[in-house]
Design a protein around this motif. Structure first.
Motif, PDB file in Angstrom:
ATOM      1  N   ALA A 270       0.775  -1.248   0.440  1.00  0.00           N
ATOM      2  CA  ALA A 270      -0.172   0.087  -0.111  1.00  0.00           C
ATOM      3  C   ALA A 270       0.459   1.155   0.307  1.00  0.00           C
ATOM      4  O   ALA A 270       0.446   2.430  -0.039  1.00  0.00           O
ATOM      5  CB  ALA A 270      -1.638  -0.033   1.152  1.00  0.00           C
ATOM      6  N   TYR A 271       1.674   0.763  -0.044  1.00  0.00           N
ATOM      7  CA  TYR A 271       3.091   2.259   0.020  1.00  0.00           C
ATOM      8  C   TYR A 271       2.759   3.029  -1.096  1.00  0.00           C
ATOM      9  O   TYR A 271       2.539   4.136  -1.251  1.00  0.00           O
ATOM     10  CB  TYR A 271       4.436   2.242  -0.255  1.00  0.00           C
ATOM     11  CG  TYR A 271       5.284   3.249   0.347  1.00  0.00           C
ATOM     12  CD1 TYR A 271       5.809   4.046   1.355  1.00  0.00           C
ATOM     13  CD2 TYR A 271       6.539   3.485  -1.215  1.00  0.00           C
ATOM     14  CE1 TYR A 271       6.830   4.761   1.381  1.00  0.00           C
ATOM     15  CE2 TYR A 271       7.458   4.361  -1.244  1.00  0.00           C
ATOM     16  CZ  TYR A 271       7.475   5.255   0.108  1.00  0.00           C
ATOM     17  OH  TYR A 271       8.158   6.476   0.062  1.00  0.00           O
ATOM     18  N   PRO A 272       2.625   2.588  -3.006  1.00  0.00           N
ATOM     19  CA  PRO A 272       2.919   3.602  -3.586  1.00  0.00           C
ATOM     20  C   PRO A 272       1.582   4.773  -2.953  1.00  0.00           C
ATOM     21  O   PRO A 272       0.956   5.643  -3.920  1.00  0.00           O
ATOM     22  CB  PRO A 272       2.598   2.640  -4.876  1.00  0.00           C
ATOM     23  CG  PRO A 272       2.985   1.204  -4.005  1.00  0.00           C
ATOM     24  CD  PRO A 272       2.779   1.434  -3.057  1.00  0.00           C
ATOM     25  N   LEU A 273       0.444   3.382  -3.039  1.00  0.00           N
ATOM     26  CA  LEU A 273      -1.304   4.404  -2.730  1.00  0.00           C
ATOM     27  C   LEU A 273      -1.087   5.313  -2.272  1.00  0.00           C
ATOM     28  O   LEU A 273      -1.745   6.573  -1.812  1.00  0.00           O
ATOM     29  CB  LEU A 273      -2.124   3.393  -2.634  1.00  0.00           C
ATOM     30  CG  LEU A 273      -3.905   3.455  -2.086  1.00  0.00           C
ATOM     31  CD1 LEU A 273      -3.999   4.475  -3.573  1.00  0.00           C
ATOM     32  CD2 LEU A 273      -4.192   2.663  -2.154  1.00  0.00           C
ATOM     33  N   ALA A 274      -0.693   4.977  -0.282  1.00  0.00           N
ATOM     34  CA  ALA A 274      -0.764   6.427   0.711  1.00  0.00           C
ATOM     35  C   ALA A 274       0.676   7.622   0.367  1.00  0.00           C
ATOM     36  O   ALA A 274       0.198   8.255   0.483  1.00  0.00           O
ATOM     37  CB  ALA A 274       0.487   5.359   2.065  1.00  0.00           C
ATOM     38  N   PHE A 275       1.033   7.586  -0.516  1.00  0.00           N
ATOM     39  CA  PHE A 275       1.928   8.008  -1.112  1.00  0.00           C
ATOM     40  C   PHE A 275       1.745   9.474  -2.406  1.00  0.00           C
ATOM     41  O   PHE A 275       1.467  10.460  -1.861  1.00  0.00           O
ATOM     42  CB  PHE A 275       3.705   7.834  -2.150  1.00  0.00           C
ATOM     43  CG  PHE A 275       4.256   8.857  -1.821  1.00  0.00           C
ATOM     44  CD1 PHE A 275       5.788   9.053  -1.991  1.00  0.00           C
ATOM     45  CD2 PHE A 275       4.666   9.188  -3.970  1.00  0.00           C
ATOM     46  CE1 PHE A 275       6.201  10.069  -1.804  1.00  0.00           C
ATOM     47  CE2 PHE A 275       5.037  10.162  -3.799  1.00  0.00           C
ATOM     48  CZ  PHE A 275       6.875  11.200  -3.191  1.00  0.00           C
ATOM     49  N   ALA A 276       0.742   8.696  -3.179  1.00  0.00           N
ATOM     50  CA  ALA A 276      -0.083   8.894  -4.326  1.00  0.00           C
ATOM     51  C   ALA A 276      -1.509   9.902  -3.503  1.00  0.00           C
ATOM     52  O   ALA A 276      -1.017  10.989  -3.957  1.00  0.00           O
ATOM     53  CB  ALA A 276      -0.338   7.934  -5.511  1.00  0.00           C
ATOM     54  N   ALA A 277      -2.057   9.393  -1.953  1.00  0.00           N
ATOM     55  CA  ALA A 277      -2.929   9.970  -1.805  1.00  0.00           C
ATOM     56  C   ALA A 277      -2.368  11.282  -0.666  1.00  0.00           C
ATOM     57  O   ALA A 277      -3.030  12.077  -0.607  1.00  0.00           O
ATOM     58  CB  ALA A 277      -3.200   9.542  -0.161  1.00  0.00           C
ATOM     59  N   LEU A 278      -0.980  11.352  -0.202  1.00  0.00           N
ATOM     60  CA  LEU A 278      -0.324  12.215   0.424  1.00  0.00           C
ATOM     61  C   LEU A 278      -0.077  13.567  -0.642  1.00  0.00           C
ATOM     62  O   LEU A 278      -0.340  14.544  -0.365  1.00  0.00           O
ATOM     63  CB  LEU A 278       0.406  12.249   1.214  1.00  0.00           C
ATOM     64  CG  LEU A 278       0.696  11.181   2.108  1.00  0.00           C
ATOM     65  CD1 LEU A 278       1.932  10.770   3.095  1.00  0.00           C
ATOM     66  CD2 LEU A 278      -0.148  11.521   3.381  1.00  0.00           C
ATOM     67  N   ALA A 279       0.565  12.969  -1.738  1.00  0.00           N
ATOM     68  CA  ALA A 279       0.438  14.180  -2.817  1.00  0.00           C
ATOM     69  C   ALA A 279      -0.246  14.918  -3.289  1.00  0.00           C
ATOM     70  O   ALA A 279      -0.950  16.132  -3.613  1.00  0.00           O
ATOM     71  CB  ALA A 279       0.851  13.160  -3.740  1.00  0.00           C
ATOM     72  N   LEU A 280      -1.767  14.065  -3.137  1.00  0.00           N
ATOM     73  CA  LEU A 280      -3.530  14.956  -4.030  1.00  0.00           C
ATOM     74  C   LEU A 280      -3.735  15.377  -2.392  1.00  0.00           C
ATOM     75  O   LEU A 280      -4.152  16.587  -2.870  1.00  0.00           O
ATOM     76  CB  LEU A 280      -4.625  13.218  -4.238  1.00  0.00           C
ATOM     77  CG  LEU A 280      -3.851  12.201  -5.143  1.00  0.00           C
ATOM     78  CD1 LEU A 280      -5.088  11.523  -5.353  1.00  0.00           C
ATOM     79  CD2 LEU A 280      -4.589  13.823  -6.364  1.00  0.00           C
ATOM     80  N   VAL A 281      -3.370  15.305  -1.386  1.00  0.00           N
ATOM     81  CA  VAL A 281      -4.212  16.395  -0.166  1.00  0.00           C
ATOM     82  C   VAL A 281      -3.238  17.354  -0.052  1.00  0.00           C
ATOM     83  O   VAL A 281      -3.784  18.570  -0.191  1.00  0.00           O
ATOM     84  CB  VAL A 281      -3.934  15.552   0.861  1.00  0.00           C
ATOM     85  CG1 VAL A 281      -3.638  16.310   2.430  1.00  0.00           C
ATOM     86  CG2 VAL A 281      -4.438  13.842   1.370  1.00  0.00           C
ATOM     87  N   ALA A 282      -1.529  17.183  -0.580  1.00  0.00           N
ATOM     88  CA  ALA A 282      -1.109  18.530  -0.946  1.00  0.00           C
ATOM     89  C   ALA A 282      -1.577  18.942  -1.727  1.00  0.00           C
ATOM     90  O   ALA A 282      -1.858  21.061  -1.544  1.00  0.00           O
ATOM     91  CB  ALA A 282       0.300  17.630  -0.409  1.00  0.00           C
TER      92      ALA A 282
END
Length: 253
Positions: free
Chosen positions: A226-238
């Motif tokens: 799930a690491y890539p998904l979590a990284f992409a999610a944080l980028a979308l939040v930013a």
């Protein structure tokens, strides 16, 4: 686990429903459209999904290795500990334990002399390696009359004959040579005696076979799909947060 998962699922359902309704309203709205909050909400939804996925699929293992030892990885490569290094502050307080590792596969070196630290993990083949723990202690090896060897770490005890023996440590624990080993004996009558012995000396029916130092590192390996998904999610939040903030500034101007 249910007490944690159920609120997250309810929050995810509520957040997804609200985000979808708002996005559809924005599509139908006339005039200026503000999609910053929608991107932010999408990032939050994916972050919750990634957290749940990580909780289910994350796998973590720790291997304790001495210098020269290695561990075979699922892809056939090998992580070998080349050296261990202890770093301290000027006043002697421990600062960091560093594992110098090599990563090889089929005779080829993929990573050479990588310094694995607490805040400097190594990533390879979907695994993240990190400094998890370390062992640095002196070992007292005793040999009985039959030739069997008994190993005692600092603080370990041994019952032999009518006495209980405890290995207290060595005279020079910080140096390359330990000096003598301190051993305490207690008898059933309450008597206590401390002796200092060297390798090769007798010890009441036993022989001190050796005083050696063990240094080993605990290297953790984590697999988290799930690491890539979590990284992409944080980028979308930013991105969503910045987009929303800039839109508010334009409206205020």
């Amino acid at each position: 686990a249910l007490l944690v998962i159920l609120p997250l699922l309810l929050f995810l359902a509520n957040l997804s429903t609200c985000a979808a309704r708002r996005f559809l309203r924005q599509l139908r709205a006339k005039g200026r459209k503000r999609f910053g909050p929608d991107v932010l909400h999408l990032g939050l939804v994916l972050l919750v999904v990634g957290g749940l996925w990580s909780w289910v699929a994350r796998v973590e293992r720790v291997a304790t290795l001495e210098p020269g030892e290695g561990a075979t990885l699922p892809d056939g490569s090998t992580l070998v500990v080349r050296d261990l290094r202890f770093e301290a502050y000027d006043d002697g307080r421990p600062r960091e334990w560093v594992s110098v590792v090599d990563l090889t596969k089929d005779g080829a070196t993929l990573v050479e002399a990588y310094e694995l630290r607490v805040n400097a993990p190594l990533r390879h083949a979907g695994l993240t390696f990190f400094q998890a723990s370390f062992i640095d202690e002196w070992i007292l090896t005793l040999r009985d009359a039959a030739g069997a060897e008994l190993r005692l770490g600092t603080g370990d005890g041994l019952e032999f004959g009518t006495s209980n023996w405890t290995f207290l440590g060595v005279e020079n624990p910080a140096g390359p040579e330990p000096g003598r080993a301190a051993v305490r004996a207690s008898d059933p009558e309450g008597g206590v005696m401390t002796r200092f012995v060297r390798a090769g000396e007798p010890l009441d029916g036993l022989e001190v076979a050796g005083i050696s130092r063990i240094r080993a590192t605990g290297i953790g390996a984590v697999s988290d799909p799930a690491y890539p998904l979590a990284f992409a999610a944080l980028a979308l939040v930013a991105i969503g947060t910045a987009w929303t903030f800039l839109g508010k500034l334009k409206e205020a101007a």
